[in-house]
Motif scaffolding. Structure first.
Motif, PDB file in Angstrom:
ATOM      1  N   GLN A  39       0.590  -1.490   0.223  1.00 34.88           N
ATOM      2  CA  GLN A  39      -0.120   0.124  -0.387  1.00 34.88           C
ATOM      3  C   GLN A  39       0.706   1.183  -0.139  1.00 34.88           C
ATOM      4  N   MET A  40       1.907   1.310   0.878  1.00 34.65           N
ATOM      5  CA  MET A  40       2.709   2.685   0.685  1.00 34.65           C
ATOM      6  C   MET A  40       3.311   2.971  -0.094  1.00 34.65           C
ATOM      7  N   ILE A  41       4.381   1.705  -0.815  1.00 34.01           N
ATOM      8  CA  ILE A  41       5.274   2.157  -1.946  1.00 34.01           C
ATOM      9  C   ILE A  41       4.242   2.095  -3.011  1.00 34.01           C
ATOM     10  N   SER A  42       2.874   1.502  -3.358  1.00 35.31           N
ATOM     11  CA  SER A  42       1.739   2.226  -4.642  1.00 35.31           C
ATOM     12  C   SER A  42       1.671   3.179  -4.852  1.00 35.31           C
ATOM     13  N   TYR A  43       1.076   3.596  -3.057  1.00 33.38           N
ATOM     14  CA  TYR A  43       1.005   5.356  -3.340  1.00 33.38           C
ATOM     15  C   TYR A  43       1.719   6.384  -3.876  1.00 33.38           C
ATOM     16  N   GLU A  44       3.710   5.910  -3.032  1.00 31.63           N
ATOM     17  CA  GLU A  44       4.111   6.503  -3.072  1.00 31.63           C
ATOM     18  C   GLU A  44       4.491   7.019  -4.736  1.00 31.63           C
ATOM     19  N   VAL A  45       4.561   5.837  -5.322  1.00 31.78           N
ATOM     20  CA  VAL A  45       4.705   6.531  -6.693  1.00 31.78           C
ATOM     21  C   VAL A  45       3.787   7.737  -7.436  1.00 31.78           C
ATOM     22  N   SER A  46       2.517   7.514  -6.797  1.00 34.42           N
ATOM     23  CA  SER A  46       1.573   8.897  -6.839  1.00 34.42           C
ATOM     24  C   SER A  46       2.237  10.198  -6.541  1.00 34.42           C
ATOM     25  N   ILE A  47       2.032  10.393  -5.649  1.00 29.82           N
ATOM     26  CA  ILE A  47       2.837  10.917  -5.055  1.00 29.82           C
ATOM     27  C   ILE A  47       4.327  11.701  -5.216  1.00 29.82           C
ATOM     28  N   GLY A  48       5.419  10.902  -5.585  1.00 33.96           N
ATOM     29  CA  GLY A  48       6.466  11.413  -6.580  1.00 33.96           C
ATOM     30  C   GLY A  48       6.169  12.221  -7.518  1.00 33.96           C
ATOM     31  N   PHE A  49       4.941  11.674  -8.573  1.00 34.83           N
ATOM     32  CA  PHE A  49       4.883  12.737  -9.778  1.00 34.83           C
ATOM     33  C   PHE A  49       4.114  13.875  -9.257  1.00 34.83           C
ATOM     34  N   ILE A  50       3.149  13.734  -8.324  1.00 33.86           N
ATOM     35  CA  ILE A  50       2.635  14.961  -7.144  1.00 33.86           C
ATOM     36  C   ILE A  50       3.706  15.708  -6.895  1.00 33.86           C
ATOM     37  N   LEU A  51       4.329  15.427  -6.170  1.00 28.72           N
ATOM     38  CA  LEU A  51       5.572  15.994  -5.721  1.00 28.72           C
ATOM     39  C   LEU A  51       6.495  16.991  -7.259  1.00 28.72           C
ATOM     40  N   VAL A  52       6.488  16.297  -8.283  1.00 32.36           N
ATOM     41  CA  VAL A  52       7.052  16.930  -9.804  1.00 32.36           C
ATOM     42  C   VAL A  52       6.122  17.874 -10.214  1.00 32.36           C
ATOM     43  N   CYS A  53       5.155  18.213  -9.988  1.00 31.83           N
ATOM     44  CA  CYS A  53       4.104  18.767 -10.479  1.00 31.83           C
ATOM     45  C   CYS A  53       4.279  19.752  -9.634  1.00 31.83           C
ATOM     46  N   VAL A  54       4.748  19.868  -8.113  1.00 33.71           N
ATOM     47  CA  VAL A  54       4.785  20.823  -7.320  1.00 33.71           C
ATOM     48  C   VAL A  54       6.558  22.550  -8.363  1.00 33.71           C
ATOM     49  N   ILE A  55       6.946  20.978  -8.045  1.00 33.71           N
ATOM     50  CA  ILE A  55       8.895  21.404  -8.172  1.00 33.71           C
ATOM     51  C   ILE A  55       8.105  21.596  -9.688  1.00 33.71           C
ATOM     52  N   LEU A  56       7.613  21.537 -10.583  1.00 32.68           N
ATOM     53  CA  LEU A  56       8.065  22.357 -11.891  1.00 32.68           C
ATOM     54  C   LEU A  56       7.086  23.800 -11.710  1.00 32.68           C
ATOM     55  N   TYR A  57       5.952  23.551 -10.802  1.00 34.74           N
ATOM     56  CA  TYR A  57       5.615  25.207 -10.515  1.00 34.74           C
ATOM     57  C   TYR A  57       6.750  25.945  -9.820  1.00 34.74           C
ATOM     58  N   ALA A  58       6.814  25.652  -8.656  1.00 36.83           N
ATOM     59  CA  ALA A  58       7.777  26.081  -8.164  1.00 36.83           C
ATOM     60  C   ALA A  58      10.116  26.588  -7.920  1.00 36.83           C
ATOM     61  N   GLY A  59       9.575  25.374  -8.992  1.00 40.79           N
ATOM     62  CA  GLY A  59      11.547  25.844 -10.134  1.00 40.79           C
ATOM     63  C   GLY A  59      11.884  25.241  -9.257  1.00 40.79           C
ATOM     64  N   SER A  60      12.246  24.374  -7.536  1.00 40.11           N
ATOM     65  CA  SER A  60      13.161  24.285  -6.792  1.00 40.11           C
ATOM     66  C   SER A  60      12.528  23.323  -6.056  1.00 40.11           C
ATOM     67  N   SER A  61      13.453  22.370  -5.389  1.00 35.98           N
ATOM     68  CA  SER A  61      13.142  21.310  -4.826  1.00 35.98           C
ATOM     69  C   SER A  61      13.525  21.734  -3.046  1.00 35.98           C
ATOM     70  N   ASN A  62      13.572  23.509  -2.732  1.00 38.98           N
ATOM     71  CA  ASN A  62      14.158  23.285  -1.708  1.00 38.98           C
ATOM     72  C   ASN A  62      12.664  24.115  -0.995  1.00 38.98           C
ATOM     73  N   MET A  63      12.831  23.797   0.400  1.00 35.65           N
ATOM     74  CA  MET A  63      11.230  23.909   1.031  1.00 35.65           C
ATOM     75  C   MET A  63      11.116  25.307   0.840  1.00 35.65           C
ATOM     76  N   TYR A  64      11.825  25.788   1.255  1.00 32.83           N
ATOM     77  CA  TYR A  64      11.939  27.785   1.574  1.00 32.83           C
ATOM     78  C   TYR A  64      12.126  28.202  -0.087  1.00 32.83           C
ATOM     79  N   GLN A  65      12.266  27.783  -0.955  1.00 29.36           N
ATOM     80  CA  GLN A  65      11.503  28.282  -2.357  1.00 29.36           C
ATOM     81  C   GLN A  65      10.530  27.707  -3.387  1.00 29.36           C
ATOM     82  N   ILE A  66       9.447  26.666  -2.297  1.00 32.28           N
ATOM     83  CA  ILE A  66       8.883  26.664  -2.562  1.00 32.28           C
ATOM     84  C   ILE A  66       7.659  26.544  -2.343  1.00 32.28           C
ATOM     85  N   VAL A  67       7.984  27.755  -1.238  1.00 35.32           N
ATOM     86  CA  VAL A  67       7.182  28.318  -0.083  1.00 35.32           C
ATOM     87  C   VAL A  67       6.931  29.937  -0.565  1.00 35.32           C
ATOM     88  N   GLU A  68       7.999  30.250  -0.932  1.00 33.48           N
ATOM     89  CA  GLU A  68       8.013  32.242  -0.729  1.00 33.48           C
ATOM     90  C   GLU A  68       7.716  31.573  -2.827  1.00 33.48           C
TER      91      GLU A  68
END
Lengths: 124, 348
Positions: free
Chosen positions: B158-187
């Motif tokens: 169960q955990m690894i199945s949902y981790e796959v989609s969480i990975g892709f979701i995080l990619v979408c967030v990173i695309l918008y933020a342009g960085s995977s640094n937590m500060y830059q994501i918030v800013e």
């Protein structure tokens, strides 16, 4: 710019967290010996299977579908690992970078569709 | 904080070390207190939704209930079954709790209040939450009993199945933020919606992603409709069946710390973290960590709410939702968001 020094707090955090959780596990064992709560016997230490003695070795067989899920996870996690560097540098690579990644994703989707058609994602 | 200790007359290295240890304790101890209180809050909310009162005997309004429970399990006997692999059996709760604490190292609590400002913060959180699977699997295997073993297999899948989609979701967030640094994501979320609203959720492309992340985070922490790993009717108590005393409680603490982490991630990735909801001057009077806390509490209320209202999924439904709905959808949204950003922002 890589700030390696930022990883030192994480390492210290790991040491403290390990110490804290080890304390939580082993301190009650000592306390239970002091208070007299520690009083094991053969029946208490046997495994719990709803009141019956165990029928068979619990490590005998399990469903092969768990293995399939694990393999699929490895493939798609690798795919996500390729997406991360692409995502942070999309402004630098422009259209060629985008189209290349779409080709890569398309190939993976073919594999995914094959797994779907074959019934690897079914749990009946 | 380092400057404060330097002013006390320490050398820079010692001041840094003391400041770091203080920072770690400032995260870990309130977190453990928060977990104790959040277990109480969970029971209270759940009870209120069932039109009854939750714990209300121990202390005023039952506020001390979690501490009484903690003291009780602390004084109980730790049973290590004869059939179990003793070393691994005792290591498993240690791994679970350590991992649950460590993920908090990269959460920005306020501007300037972060323990480790690494440039791959989101990747670190993904890695740490993958490590959480090990504690569960090891505990289930080391118990050498049938139900914990089945539960551990289920939990891992169960955990690894949902981790796959969480990975892709995080990619979408990173695309918008342009960085995977937590500060830059918030800013990046400052004034994101029409120049006023702080938060990615406002975007019409990112809102479905936020909903998927919320549901995936329920599944990732094995909460409410997805709590198949501890389905009492089939698996007794799941992978914790053979555990007792504090090593049992550590699984609980770890689980709730993970729930809090997922609430925090929802707040940080989509609701602007420590930023106030609207980008208006006077809202910044209230310090950032208060906003973050309010957002975390809101998401925890949503988690409790879901737990009180939704019946449990069947395992095949759970896997179908993970692999046949969330995976294709999150993949589709990676294509959509990146394509949209190519046309609007990075147009070459």
């Amino acid at each position: 710019m890589v700030e390696l020094s930022q990883y030192l707090p994480i390492f210290i955090f790991m040491v403290i967290a390990l110490g804290l959780s080890a304390l939580f596990v082993f301190l009650p064992m000592g306390v239970a010996r002091l208070t007299g709560a520690h009083n094991p016997d053969a029946e208490k230490l046997s495994e719990y299977e709803c009141g019956f003695p165990a029928f068979e070795d619990p490590r005998s067989q399990f469903d092969v579908r768990f293995y399939l899920v694990a393999i699929l996870f490895i493939i798609f996690d690798l795919e996500a690992a390729f997406l991360f560097p692409w995502a942070v540098s999309l402004d630098l690579t422009g259209w060629p970078g985008w189209i290349t990644m779409m080709v890569f994703l398309f190939e993976l989707i073919i594999g995914f569709a094959y797994a779907w058609k074959k019934g690897a994602l079914e749990w009946e | 904080m380092t400057d404060f200790f330097v002013n006390l007359g320490m050398s820079y290295e010692w001041a840094w070390f003391v400041a770091t240890v203080c920072g770690i304790l400032l995260i870990a101890l309130p977190l453990m207190l928060g977990v104790a209180m959040i277990i109480y809050a969970d029971r209270k909310i759940w009870a209120a939704m069932a039109l009854r009162r939750g714990p209300n005997v121990v202390g005023p309004f039952g506020l001390l209930q979690s501490f009484a429970d903690g003291l009780k399990v602390f004084l109980q006997e730790t049973i290590v079954p004869t059939a179990a692999n003793k070393g691994l059996f005792l290591i498993a709760p240690i791994i679970t709790f350590t991992v649950a604490l460590m993920a908090w190292a990269v959460i920005p609590f306020n501007s300037g209040a972060i323990l480790a400002d690494i440039n791959i913060g989101l990747l670190y959180i993904l890695a740490i939450s993958s490590l959480g699977v090990y504690g569960v699997v090891i505990s289930g295997w080391a118990s050498n009993s049938k139900y914990p073993f089945f539960s551990a297999m289920r939990a891992a899948a169960q955990m690894i199945s949902y981790e796959v989609s969480i990975g892709f979701i995080l990619v979408c967030v990173i695309l918008y933020a342009g960085s995977s640094n937590m500060y830059q994501i918030v800013e990046a979320q400052r004034g994101f919606g029409l120049g006023i609203v702080n938060g990615f959720f406002f975007n019409i492309l990112l809102f479905p992603i936020f909903v998927m992340f919320l549901i995936s985070s329920l599944a990732e922490t094995a909460r409410a409709p997805f709590d198949l790993t501890e389905a009492e009717s089939e698996l007794v108590a799941g992978y914790q069946t053979e555990y007792s005393s504090m090593s049992f409680a550590l699984f609980w603490l770890g689980e709730y710390a993970n729930v809090l982490l997922m609430c925090t991630l929802n707040a940080v990735l989509f609701f602007g973290g420590y930023l106030p909801p609207l980008d208006i001057g006077f809202l910044y009077v209230i310090p950032g960590f208060v906003w973050l806390l309010l957002k975390i509490l809101f998401f925890f209320f949503v988690f409790s709410w879901v737990k009180a209202t939704v019946p449990r999924f069947r395992y095949d439904q759970l896997m179908r939702l993970g692999w046949k709905v969330f995976l294709p959808l999150s993949l589709l949204f990676v294509v959509l968001t990146s394509g949209w950003l190519m046309f609007t922002r990075f147009a070459a």
